[in-house]
Design a protein around this motif. Structure first.
Motif, PDB file in Angstrom:
ATOM      1  N   VAL A  24       3.193  -2.950  -9.940  1.00 48.33           N
ATOM      2  CA  VAL A  24       3.307  -1.631  -9.179  1.00 48.33           C
ATOM      3  C   VAL A  24       4.448  -0.808  -9.401  1.00 48.33           C
ATOM      4  O   VAL A  24       4.179   0.585  -9.500  1.00 48.33           O
ATOM      5  CB  VAL A  24       3.269  -2.118  -7.631  1.00 48.33           C
ATOM      6  CG1 VAL A  24       3.426  -0.638  -6.746  1.00 48.33           C
ATOM      7  CG2 VAL A  24       2.186  -2.694  -7.179  1.00 48.33           C
ATOM      8  N   LEU A  58       3.728   1.559 -12.148  1.00 53.02           N
ATOM      9  CA  LEU A  58       2.621   2.674 -11.916  1.00 53.02           C
ATOM     10  C   LEU A  58       3.041   3.786 -10.958  1.00 53.02           C
ATOM     11  O   LEU A  58       2.710   5.033 -11.142  1.00 53.02           O
ATOM     12  CB  LEU A  58       1.402   2.126 -11.156  1.00 53.02           C
ATOM     13  CG  LEU A  58       0.508   1.193 -12.113  1.00 53.02           C
ATOM     14  CD1 LEU A  58      -0.472  -0.018 -11.128  1.00 53.02           C
ATOM     15  CD2 LEU A  58      -0.432   1.733 -12.941  1.00 53.02           C
ATOM     16  N   TYR A  59       3.800   3.380 -10.006  1.00 51.50           N
ATOM     17  CA  TYR A  59       3.854   4.320  -8.804  1.00 51.50           C
ATOM     18  C   TYR A  59       5.533   4.349  -8.282  1.00 51.50           C
ATOM     19  O   TYR A  59       6.000   5.225  -7.320  1.00 51.50           O
ATOM     20  CB  TYR A  59       2.968   3.718  -7.470  1.00 51.50           C
ATOM     21  CG  TYR A  59       1.850   3.620  -7.740  1.00 51.50           C
ATOM     22  CD1 TYR A  59       0.804   4.836  -8.179  1.00 51.50           C
ATOM     23  CD2 TYR A  59       0.993   2.383  -7.762  1.00 51.50           C
ATOM     24  CE1 TYR A  59      -0.146   4.736  -8.324  1.00 51.50           C
ATOM     25  CE2 TYR A  59      -0.385   2.405  -8.195  1.00 51.50           C
ATOM     26  CZ  TYR A  59      -0.889   3.419  -8.371  1.00 51.50           C
ATOM     27  OH  TYR A  59      -2.204   3.498  -8.792  1.00 51.50           O
ATOM     28  N   GLU A  91       2.558 -14.681  -5.782  1.00 49.90           N
ATOM     29  CA  GLU A  91       2.847 -15.314  -4.261  1.00 49.90           C
ATOM     30  C   GLU A  91       4.136 -16.034  -4.513  1.00 49.90           C
ATOM     31  O   GLU A  91       4.656 -16.019  -3.518  1.00 49.90           O
ATOM     32  CB  GLU A  91       1.581 -16.437  -4.052  1.00 49.90           C
ATOM     33  CG  GLU A  91       1.585 -17.000  -2.726  1.00 49.90           C
ATOM     34  CD  GLU A  91       1.329 -16.133  -1.667  1.00 49.90           C
ATOM     35  OE1 GLU A  91       0.253 -15.118  -2.094  1.00 49.90           O
ATOM     36  OE2 GLU A  91       1.623 -16.431  -0.825  1.00 49.90           O
ATOM     37  N   LYS A  97       7.141 -14.876  -2.480  1.00 50.84           N
ATOM     38  CA  LYS A  97       7.260 -14.752  -0.970  1.00 50.84           C
ATOM     39  C   LYS A  97       7.950 -16.288  -0.668  1.00 50.84           C
ATOM     40  O   LYS A  97       7.425 -17.177  -0.082  1.00 50.84           O
ATOM     41  CB  LYS A  97       5.956 -14.808  -0.301  1.00 50.84           C
ATOM     42  CG  LYS A  97       5.344 -13.704   0.477  1.00 50.84           C
ATOM     43  CD  LYS A  97       3.772 -13.645   0.967  1.00 50.84           C
ATOM     44  CE  LYS A  97       3.617 -14.499   2.153  1.00 50.84           C
ATOM     45  NZ  LYS A  97       2.303 -14.566   2.633  1.00 50.84           N
ATOM     46  N   VAL A 130       1.828  -9.598  -0.672  1.00 51.00           N
ATOM     47  CA  VAL A 130       3.019 -10.145  -1.024  1.00 51.00           C
ATOM     48  C   VAL A 130       4.320  -9.530  -0.628  1.00 51.00           C
ATOM     49  O   VAL A 130       5.227  -9.765   0.057  1.00 51.00           O
ATOM     50  CB  VAL A 130       3.017 -10.804  -2.689  1.00 51.00           C
ATOM     51  CG1 VAL A 130       4.433 -11.337  -3.058  1.00 51.00           C
ATOM     52  CG2 VAL A 130       1.846 -11.790  -2.627  1.00 51.00           C
ATOM     53  N   VAL A 131       4.536  -8.298  -1.475  1.00 54.24           N
ATOM     54  CA  VAL A 131       5.560  -7.630  -0.947  1.00 54.24           C
ATOM     55  C   VAL A 131       5.658  -7.161   0.334  1.00 54.24           C
ATOM     56  O   VAL A 131       6.797  -7.167   0.752  1.00 54.24           O
ATOM     57  CB  VAL A 131       5.494  -6.138  -2.082  1.00 54.24           C
ATOM     58  CG1 VAL A 131       6.688  -5.109  -1.604  1.00 54.24           C
ATOM     59  CG2 VAL A 131       5.662  -6.614  -3.565  1.00 54.24           C
ATOM     60  N   ASP A 139       4.737  -8.521   3.140  1.00 56.79           N
ATOM     61  CA  ASP A 139       5.200  -9.769   3.813  1.00 56.79           C
ATOM     62  C   ASP A 139       6.816 -10.214   3.525  1.00 56.79           C
ATOM     63  O   ASP A 139       7.333 -10.341   4.582  1.00 56.79           O
ATOM     64  CB  ASP A 139       4.346 -10.892   3.475  1.00 56.79           C
ATOM     65  CG  ASP A 139       2.856 -10.951   4.202  1.00 56.79           C
ATOM     66  OD1 ASP A 139       2.701  -9.671   4.912  1.00 56.79           O
ATOM     67  OD2 ASP A 139       2.101 -11.913   4.355  1.00 56.79           O
ATOM     68  N   THR A 142      -2.634  -2.443  -2.175  1.00 50.69           N
ATOM     69  CA  THR A 142      -4.022  -3.194  -2.526  1.00 50.69           C
ATOM     70  C   THR A 142      -4.889  -2.874  -1.328  1.00 50.69           C
ATOM     71  O   THR A 142      -4.410  -2.374  -0.376  1.00 50.69           O
ATOM     72  CB  THR A 142      -3.709  -4.721  -2.788  1.00 50.69           C
ATOM     73  OG1 THR A 142      -3.210  -5.092  -1.319  1.00 50.69           O
ATOM     74  CG2 THR A 142      -3.087  -5.110  -3.855  1.00 50.69           C
ATOM     75  N   ASP A 163      -5.391  -4.574   6.214  1.00 43.42           N
ATOM     76  CA  ASP A 163      -5.034  -5.778   6.930  1.00 43.42           C
ATOM     77  C   ASP A 163      -3.612  -6.159   6.840  1.00 43.42           C
ATOM     78  O   ASP A 163      -2.827  -5.921   7.946  1.00 43.42           O
ATOM     79  CB  ASP A 163      -5.751  -7.085   6.239  1.00 43.42           C
ATOM     80  CG  ASP A 163      -5.809  -8.295   6.998  1.00 43.42           C
ATOM     81  OD1 ASP A 163      -4.944  -8.161   8.052  1.00 43.42           O
ATOM     82  OD2 ASP A 163      -6.291  -9.349   6.590  1.00 43.42           O
ATOM     83  N   SER A 164      -2.865  -6.397   5.787  1.00 40.08           N
ATOM     84  CA  SER A 164      -1.662  -7.140   6.002  1.00 40.08           C
ATOM     85  C   SER A 164      -0.320  -5.985   6.271  1.00 40.08           C
ATOM     86  O   SER A 164       0.541  -6.342   6.895  1.00 40.08           O
ATOM     87  CB  SER A 164      -1.195  -7.722   4.660  1.00 40.08           C
ATOM     88  OG  SER A 164      -1.034  -6.878   3.457  1.00 40.08           O
ATOM     89  N   ASN A 198       2.911 -19.099   4.727  1.00 37.44           N
ATOM     90  CA  ASN A 198       3.220 -18.458   5.775  1.00 37.44           C
ATOM     91  C   ASN A 198       3.809 -19.144   7.116  1.00 37.44           C
ATOM     92  O   ASN A 198       3.464 -18.731   8.145  1.00 37.44           O
ATOM     93  CB  ASN A 198       1.976 -17.624   6.261  1.00 37.44           C
ATOM     94  CG  ASN A 198       1.536 -16.827   5.232  1.00 37.44           C
ATOM     95  OD1 ASN A 198       2.155 -15.929   4.422  1.00 37.44           O
ATOM     96  ND2 ASN A 198       0.120 -16.547   5.270  1.00 37.44           N
ATOM     97  N   SER A 200      -5.798   2.094  -9.610  1.00 39.37           N
ATOM     98  CA  SER A 200      -5.385   0.976 -10.612  1.00 39.37           C
ATOM     99  C   SER A 200      -5.646  -0.599 -10.609  1.00 39.37           C
ATOM    100  O   SER A 200      -5.242  -1.193 -11.343  1.00 39.37           O
ATOM    101  CB  SER A 200      -4.167   1.397 -10.871  1.00 39.37           C
ATOM    102  OG  SER A 200      -3.480   1.060  -9.492  1.00 39.37           O
ATOM    103  N   PRO A 234      -7.093  -4.178 -10.071  1.00 40.37           N
ATOM    104  CA  PRO A 234      -8.360  -4.729 -10.910  1.00 40.37           C
ATOM    105  C   PRO A 234      -9.387  -4.947 -10.344  1.00 40.37           C
ATOM    106  O   PRO A 234      -9.102  -5.081  -8.753  1.00 40.37           O
ATOM    107  CB  PRO A 234      -7.398  -5.898 -11.593  1.00 40.37           C
ATOM    108  CG  PRO A 234      -6.014  -5.805 -11.268  1.00 40.37           C
ATOM    109  CD  PRO A 234      -5.775  -4.693 -10.389  1.00 40.37           C
ATOM    110  N   GLN A 281      -9.093  -7.748  -7.541  1.00 42.19           N
ATOM    111  CA  GLN A 281      -8.486  -7.544  -6.451  1.00 42.19           C
ATOM    112  C   GLN A 281      -9.079  -6.614  -5.364  1.00 42.19           C
ATOM    113  O   GLN A 281      -9.069  -6.790  -4.186  1.00 42.19           O
ATOM    114  CB  GLN A 281      -7.039  -6.703  -6.664  1.00 42.19           C
ATOM    115  CG  GLN A 281      -5.989  -7.645  -7.258  1.00 42.19           C
ATOM    116  CD  GLN A 281      -5.803  -8.690  -6.242  1.00 42.19           C
ATOM    117  OE1 GLN A 281      -5.638  -8.518  -5.173  1.00 42.19           O
ATOM    118  NE2 GLN A 281      -5.293  -9.920  -6.939  1.00 42.19           N
TER     119      GLN A 281
END
Ligand code: NAD
Length: 361
Positions: free
Chosen positions: A46, A49-50, A74, A77, A107-108, A110, A131, A137-138, A153, A173, A175, A178
């Motif tokens: 990421v 890209l950003y 993962e 985490k 992941v990032v 959480d 994502t 959701d997360s 978790n 961007s 995949p 994902q």
């Protein structure tokens, strides 16, 4: 720009939703009255890209910035990674009025959220999910945490962010795999919401996969709104929030039975949704058409509709060990109708077995 309000017992916060919204992160953070340092936590995919754009947006509003780039995956985490982040925040002299910005997927989000919730007993937190799964959701609802070697978790807290910026333009961007992962959760929301959302998704899944924003944004919005309603009623997951587990009881069993290597989370949830809908038809009177329609929709998205390479008995064994009980009966979320989920349905073990066996075809 669409602005939604998350309203929970612990905090109210805005969610800005728009393709391109992340370019205004600095302005938006300032608009909610924030000042001080912002430590951007992201992963190397990421970042490439950003990160530059996000940093520039914050810098142009006068925020002092630091960046921490993690290895993707993962494995980040973990308590070890959290500990490294605490030290980095200390080194940067981060104080309670400062903030962490989680730029990335679940992941990032959480991990950075967990660190923000515990460093100095809680500092500012901004979620910029990149994502589909993290946008729908997360990043919403305040569950943050890390894995331990024994289980995923298992260590975490409830800690609502101060602001979420969901920019579906960032999904371009991502995949395709994902995107499909996130779409499994979107299909779950459609089943939970009702016929209207479900049929809209059936007719627009192609446009969604092509990331036509006039289809993507309203879908992301509906998912966020559903989750916000549930979380505002049951922030700490004592009751109603369990509806979000639709498809996840069998799904987790499938993921674990394949040792997390055969089916990804989203693929396993897709299969779990098929099982939940099958059981809902049998036990709750859900009309038979939905099994077929769900199979077609998942197939159009590119998610599995049949389970291969996993023994149904292994799925049942992991479901039993998940709840640390020997009997195979399961506590599941089922549907009386689309939009009418019922939590805490006690399903007899033999019925679960039959449904998991049906997944093999
Ligand atoms: N807190 C919650 O309520 C909650 C809910 C569901 C899932 N989760 C957690 O979320 C995690 C999974 O999240 P995820 O599916 O977002 O996976 P992820 O965070 O691992 O991201 C998936 C991959 O996509 C890359 N990526 C992210 N954004 C990108 C972009 N815009 N373009 C290109 N590549 C990009 C990442 O670098 C990574 O390699 C799991 O750890 C799960 O436990 C948490």
């Amino acid at each position: 720009m669409i602005q939604l309000l998350a309203s929970t017992r612990s905090k109210e916060y805005p969610i800005f939703l728009d393709s391109g919204a992340s370019e205004s992160v600095g302005k938006l953070w300032k608009s909610i009255g924030r000042s001080g340092k912002v430590v951007i936590v992201t992963d190397s995919n990421v970042a490439g890209l950003y990160l530059e754009g996000i940093s520039a947006s914050l810098a142009s509003e006068g925020f002092s910035i630091a960046e921490v780039v993690l290895e993707p995956g993962e494995g980040a985490k973990s308590l070890e990674q959290a500990s490294r982040l605490y030290s980095r925040l200390f080194e940067l002299q981060v104080r309670r009025r400062d903030a962490v910005l989680a730029l990335g997927g679940g992941v990032v989000g959480d991990l950075a959220g967990f660190v923000a919730s515990t460093y100095m007993r809680g500092i500012g937190l901004m979620q910029v999910p990149t994502t589909l799964l993290s946008q729908v959701d997360s990043s919403i609802g305040g569950k943050v945490g890390v894995n331990i070697s024994e289980a995923k978790n298992y260590v975490g807290s409830f800690y609502q962010p101060d602001m979420v910026v969901a920019d579906p333009g960032l999904l371009k961007s991502l995949p395709e795999r994902q995107l499909q992962e996130g779409l499994a959760e979107v299909v779950k929301y459609a089943l939970l919401t009702g016929e209207d959302f479900f049929s809209a998704l059936e007719s627009s899944s192609g446009e969604f996969l092509d990331l036509n924003m006039s289809f993507v944004e309203p879908v992301v919005r509906r998912c966020i709104e559903y989750k916000l309603r549930v979380v505002s009623e049951d922030e700490r997951d004592y009751g109603r929030r369990a509806v979000l587990n639709l498809g996840h009881t069998v799904g987790h069993g499938i993921e674990a039975a394949g040792d997390y290597g055969v089916y990804s989370h989203g693929q396993a949830v897709a299969l779990g949704l098929i099982a939940a809908v099958g059981l809902s038809q049998r036990l709750m009177g859900l009309p038979g058409e939905y099994g077929e329609r769900l199979g077609e929709l998942l197939g159009d998205i590119g998610l599995p509709v049949r389970m291969q390479g996993i023994d149904p008995e292994a799925v049942l064994a992991s479901m039993a060990s998940d709840k640390k009980a020997d009997d195979l009966s399961a506590n599941m979320v089922l549907l009386k109708a689309l939009g009418e989920p019922q939590i805490n349905c006690d399903v007899e073990g033999e019925l679960v077995r039959a449904e998991v066996e049906r997944l093999v075809g």
